[in-house]
Design a protein around this motif. Sequence first.
Motif, PDB file in Angstrom:
ATOM      1  N   VAL A  76     -14.076  19.205  -6.899  1.00  0.00           N
ATOM      2  CA  VAL A  76     -15.208  18.279  -6.961  1.00  0.00           C
ATOM      3  C   VAL A  76     -14.725  16.835  -6.876  1.00  0.00           C
ATOM      4  CG1 VAL A  76     -17.136  17.462  -8.379  1.00  0.00           C
ATOM      5  CG2 VAL A  76     -16.595  19.909  -8.290  1.00  0.00           C
ATOM      6  N   ILE A  77     -13.647  16.525  -7.589  1.00  0.00           N
ATOM      7  CA  ILE A  77     -13.146  15.155  -7.602  1.00  0.00           C
ATOM      8  C   ILE A  77     -12.700  14.724  -6.202  1.00  0.00           C
ATOM      9  CG2 ILE A  77     -11.278  13.672  -8.464  1.00  0.00           C
ATOM     10  CD1 ILE A  77     -11.484  15.040 -11.117  1.00  0.00           C
ATOM     11  N   ARG A  78     -12.235  15.648  -5.392  1.00  0.00           N
ATOM     12  CA  ARG A  78     -11.841  15.315  -4.022  1.00  0.00           C
ATOM     13  C   ARG A  78     -13.022  14.784  -3.202  1.00  0.00           C
ATOM     14  NH1 ARG A  78      -6.812  17.266  -2.198  1.00  0.00           N
ATOM     15  NH2 ARG A  78      -5.728  18.623  -3.694  1.00  0.00           N
ATOM     16  N   LEU A  79     -14.237  15.103  -3.668  1.00  0.00           N
ATOM     17  CA  LEU A  79     -15.442  14.614  -2.989  1.00  0.00           C
ATOM     18  C   LEU A  79     -15.858  13.228  -3.485  1.00  0.00           C
ATOM     19  CD1 LEU A  79     -17.615  17.879  -3.149  1.00  0.00           C
ATOM     20  CD2 LEU A  79     -16.305  17.035  -1.191  1.00  0.00           C
ATOM     21  N   ALA A  80     -15.085  12.656  -4.409  1.00  0.00           N
ATOM     22  CA  ALA A  80     -15.453  11.373  -5.011  1.00  0.00           C
ATOM     23  C   ALA A  80     -15.654  10.249  -3.997  1.00  0.00           C
ATOM     24  CB  ALA A  80     -14.410  10.963  -6.046  1.00  0.00           C
TER      25      ALA A  80
ATOM     26  N   ALA B 144     -10.443   5.262 -11.532  1.00  0.00           N
ATOM     27  CA  ALA B 144     -11.421   5.692 -12.535  1.00  0.00           C
ATOM     28  C   ALA B 144     -12.377   4.555 -12.892  1.00  0.00           C
ATOM     29  CB  ALA B 144     -10.715   6.190 -13.794  1.00  0.00           C
ATOM     30  N   ILE B 145     -11.853   3.331 -13.007  1.00  0.00           N
ATOM     31  CA  ILE B 145     -12.706   2.180 -13.317  1.00  0.00           C
ATOM     32  C   ILE B 145     -13.702   1.950 -12.190  1.00  0.00           C
ATOM     33  CG2 ILE B 145     -12.718  -0.308 -13.729  1.00  0.00           C
ATOM     34  CD1 ILE B 145      -9.946   0.006 -14.982  1.00  0.00           C
ATOM     35  N   GLN B 146     -13.231   2.045 -10.968  1.00  0.00           N
ATOM     36  CA  GLN B 146     -14.097   1.858  -9.801  1.00  0.00           C
ATOM     37  C   GLN B 146     -15.165   2.932  -9.734  1.00  0.00           C
ATOM     38  OE1 GLN B 146     -12.229   1.100  -5.873  1.00  0.00           O
ATOM     39  NE2 GLN B 146     -13.417   2.843  -5.152  1.00  0.00           N
ATOM     40  N   PHE B 147     -14.758   4.178 -10.004  1.00  0.00           N
ATOM     41  CA  PHE B 147     -15.720   5.273  -9.956  1.00  0.00           C
ATOM     42  C   PHE B 147     -16.746   5.143 -11.078  1.00  0.00           C
ATOM     43  CE2 PHE B 147     -17.026   9.693 -10.934  1.00  0.00           C
ATOM     44  CZ  PHE B 147     -17.677   9.954  -9.743  1.00  0.00           C
ATOM     45  N   ALA B 148     -16.313   4.684 -12.250  1.00  0.00           N
ATOM     46  CA  ALA B 148     -17.247   4.465 -13.359  1.00  0.00           C
ATOM     47  C   ALA B 148     -18.287   3.413 -12.978  1.00  0.00           C
ATOM     48  CB  ALA B 148     -16.476   4.029 -14.603  1.00  0.00           C
ATOM     49  N   PHE B 149     -17.855   2.388 -12.247  1.00  0.00           N
ATOM     50  CA  PHE B 149     -18.759   1.309 -11.834  1.00  0.00           C
ATOM     51  C   PHE B 149     -19.897   1.848 -10.977  1.00  0.00           C
ATOM     52  CE2 PHE B 149     -20.066  -2.120  -8.974  1.00  0.00           C
ATOM     53  CZ  PHE B 149     -20.283  -3.162  -9.863  1.00  0.00           C
ATOM     54  N   VAL B 150     -19.587   2.734 -10.039  1.00  0.00           N
ATOM     55  CA  VAL B 150     -20.629   3.219  -9.131  1.00  0.00           C
ATOM     56  C   VAL B 150     -21.402   4.403  -9.705  1.00  0.00           C
ATOM     57  CG1 VAL B 150     -19.441   2.381  -7.092  1.00  0.00           C
ATOM     58  CG2 VAL B 150     -18.997   4.696  -7.872  1.00  0.00           C
TER      59      VAL B 150
ATOM     60  N   ARG C 207     -21.898   5.014 -13.019  1.00  0.00           N
ATOM     61  CA  ARG C 207     -22.592   4.603 -14.237  1.00  0.00           C
ATOM     62  C   ARG C 207     -22.601   5.712 -15.272  1.00  0.00           C
ATOM     63  NH1 ARG C 207     -28.140   3.669 -12.010  1.00  0.00           N
ATOM     64  NH2 ARG C 207     -28.628   3.550 -14.229  1.00  0.00           N
ATOM     65  N   SER C 208     -21.504   6.457 -15.353  1.00  0.00           N
ATOM     66  CA  SER C 208     -21.446   7.564 -16.306  1.00  0.00           C
ATOM     67  C   SER C 208     -20.030   7.728 -16.839  1.00  0.00           C
ATOM     68  CB  SER C 208     -21.899   8.868 -15.639  1.00  0.00           C
ATOM     69  OG  SER C 208     -21.659   9.974 -16.490  1.00  0.00           O
ATOM     70  N   SER C 209     -19.852   7.469 -18.137  1.00  0.00           N
ATOM     71  CA  SER C 209     -18.552   7.684 -18.761  1.00  0.00           C
ATOM     72  C   SER C 209     -18.198   9.164 -18.774  1.00  0.00           C
ATOM     73  CB  SER C 209     -18.552   7.144 -20.198  1.00  0.00           C
ATOM     74  OG  SER C 209     -18.685   5.747 -20.220  1.00  0.00           O
ATOM     75  N   VAL C 210     -19.196  10.006 -19.044  1.00  0.00           N
ATOM     76  CA  VAL C 210     -18.958  11.442 -19.075  1.00  0.00           C
ATOM     77  C   VAL C 210     -18.622  11.959 -17.678  1.00  0.00           C
ATOM     78  CG1 VAL C 210     -19.997  13.690 -19.548  1.00  0.00           C
ATOM     79  CG2 VAL C 210     -20.412  11.788 -21.094  1.00  0.00           C
ATOM     80  N   GLY C 211     -19.332  11.451 -16.661  1.00  0.00           N
ATOM     81  CA  GLY C 211     -19.047  11.872 -15.302  1.00  0.00           C
ATOM     82  C   GLY C 211     -17.664  11.445 -14.839  1.00  0.00           C
ATOM     83  N   THR C 212     -17.170  10.334 -15.390  1.00  0.00           N
ATOM     84  CA  THR C 212     -15.846   9.831 -15.014  1.00  0.00           C
ATOM     85  C   THR C 212     -14.744  10.476 -15.838  1.00  0.00           C
ATOM     86  OG1 THR C 212     -16.932   7.703 -14.558  1.00  0.00           O
ATOM     87  CG2 THR C 212     -14.545   7.687 -14.577  1.00  0.00           C
ATOM     88  N   LEU C 213     -15.122  11.170 -16.915  1.00  0.00           N
ATOM     89  CA  LEU C 213     -14.146  11.760 -17.833  1.00  0.00           C
ATOM     90  C   LEU C 213     -13.047  12.576 -17.139  1.00  0.00           C
ATOM     91  CD1 LEU C 213     -13.037  12.692 -20.590  1.00  0.00           C
ATOM     92  CD2 LEU C 213     -14.898  14.376 -20.671  1.00  0.00           C
ATOM     93  N   PRO C 214     -13.379  13.481 -16.226  1.00  0.00           N
ATOM     94  CA  PRO C 214     -12.301  14.276 -15.613  1.00  0.00           C
ATOM     95  C   PRO C 214     -11.264  13.422 -14.883  1.00  0.00           C
ATOM     96  CG  PRO C 214     -14.442  15.262 -15.173  1.00  0.00           C
ATOM     97  CD  PRO C 214     -14.706  13.909 -15.755  1.00  0.00           C
ATOM     98  N   LEU C 215     -11.727  12.447 -14.111  1.00  0.00           N
ATOM     99  CA  LEU C 215     -10.804  11.592 -13.371  1.00  0.00           C
ATOM    100  C   LEU C 215     -10.014  10.701 -14.316  1.00  0.00           C
ATOM    101  CD1 LEU C 215      -9.728  10.580 -10.672  1.00  0.00           C
ATOM    102  CD2 LEU C 215     -11.690   9.019 -10.547  1.00  0.00           C
ATOM    103  N   ALA C 216     -10.681  10.152 -15.336  1.00  0.00           N
ATOM    104  CA  ALA C 216      -9.994   9.282 -16.299  1.00  0.00           C
ATOM    105  C   ALA C 216      -8.921  10.049 -17.060  1.00  0.00           C
ATOM    106  CB  ALA C 216     -11.014   8.678 -17.272  1.00  0.00           C
ATOM    107  N   GLN C 217      -9.240  11.269 -17.486  1.00  0.00           N
ATOM    108  CA  GLN C 217      -8.261  12.057 -18.225  1.00  0.00           C
ATOM    109  C   GLN C 217      -7.069  12.426 -17.350  1.00  0.00           C
ATOM    110  OE1 GLN C 217      -9.940  15.216 -20.555  1.00  0.00           O
ATOM    111  NE2 GLN C 217      -8.010  16.310 -20.744  1.00  0.00           N
TER     112      GLN C 217
END
Length: 469
Positions: free
Chosen positions: A207-211, A275-281, A283-293
Amino acid sequence: MSTSASAASETGDTTASTLKRRRFKVPFAAQLLIGLVLGLVLGYVAREWSVAWLGTTLETIGTLFVQLLFLIVPFLVFTAIVASIANLRNLANAGRLVAKTLGWFALTSLIAVAIGLGIGLATNPGEGVELTSAAAAPETSGSWTDFLTGIIPTNVVDAFVNVNVLQIVFIAIVVGAAAARIGVKAEPFLKFNASALSLVQKALWWVIRLAPLGTAALIGKSVYSYGWDLLEPLAVFSIDIYAGALAVMLIVYPVLLRVVARVSPVQFFRKAWPAIQFAFVSRSSVGTLPLAQKIVTERLGVPRDYASFASPFGATTKMDGCAAIYPAIAAIFVAQVYGVDLGVQDYLLIAFVSVIGSAATAGLTGATVMLTLTLSTLGLPLEGVGLLLAIDPIMDMIRTATNVAGQMVVPVIVAKSEKILDREVYDAAPRPLDAASAFDGAEDGAEDAADGRGSAGPARQGGPALQPA
């Protein structure tokens, strides 16, 4: 030429061909940036030329991508925390790690709210703003009992169906602690959980590859739906929020990394930027959790066992943007709009709510609930929230980016203080996020070995092992 020589030649040609293909492969971080730029262009075209089908397409793709992330996140959080508790049951420093993490969460939130209050008092964002008939109180609001009533689910299924991360964390802690307490009898379950975690991580990385595609769709949808013209009536307030968030993200965090953790802030942002860039677009900390971790463990050298605790907890309770900067400035804004004078005790209350209240609203939704909790605690009109709803999506971008940055900074600081941060991983060049990792299977590891990028062991993928008791 002998058969062996011919085979060696073919192998060499194949390896050279593979290396050549990979040499021209666009890095994952660059793909995200390309997606961001493309999304801005497509959103602008859809909005300015009223291309409805393009706007609808962007919205549909963005929604589907977020749904895919939220489909996997509950299982990732549950299996990772259960596995982490099992792995930490024999470690002497587990309790200290948790205490330090919560302490740094609170301290950085206090710094963030202080910056928010300072900016709000210096700029007076509510002066000159006229009330409109559209301003109305929100349908739901936060309260101090939400944490106690929200942390324990009415049933296990609801927690997973509603993606209530705080409740999932609670369930996982209980299950993991019970398994650790039982001991040998729980080994079959823990092995099953470890296998499930591997499956979830593999699916997650697909899924993250589709980011990049998701990034283009999400930012395009935002530009198409809202534009930037909504900011004009509330220009000072909007600038304040962005200025406060950027001050925390680009000044406070780097100072803490340099002075406290004694690591390079430039290296941190160089590696954490996707991860910061993806969080910006998103707008979800939980949605960014996998990439951030993934970044925290594989790029920043934080041990995987500790990161499995810190990242999920951070995604639910560590919100410097949504729960500190935003409610501090917004409370001053609402007070000025309604002509209410705030005293020193009120500013202290704002700080208290911002540091403690994020946990009380973690089971609910975002900054709007956090703001209603702040306003109700101060006795300010909840109708003031209605004035800010129109620009909330645009404000939410920088708020979430700040949240996620803080959620990655704290584990680095704590790991460094406990001397478990892998400095070799932290100081190394950024590992490609689409390279082999714990999110990939054995076949990807074999590819790494073939092209000379073989892993140096678990410590190189998730930081050094925690010291046993």
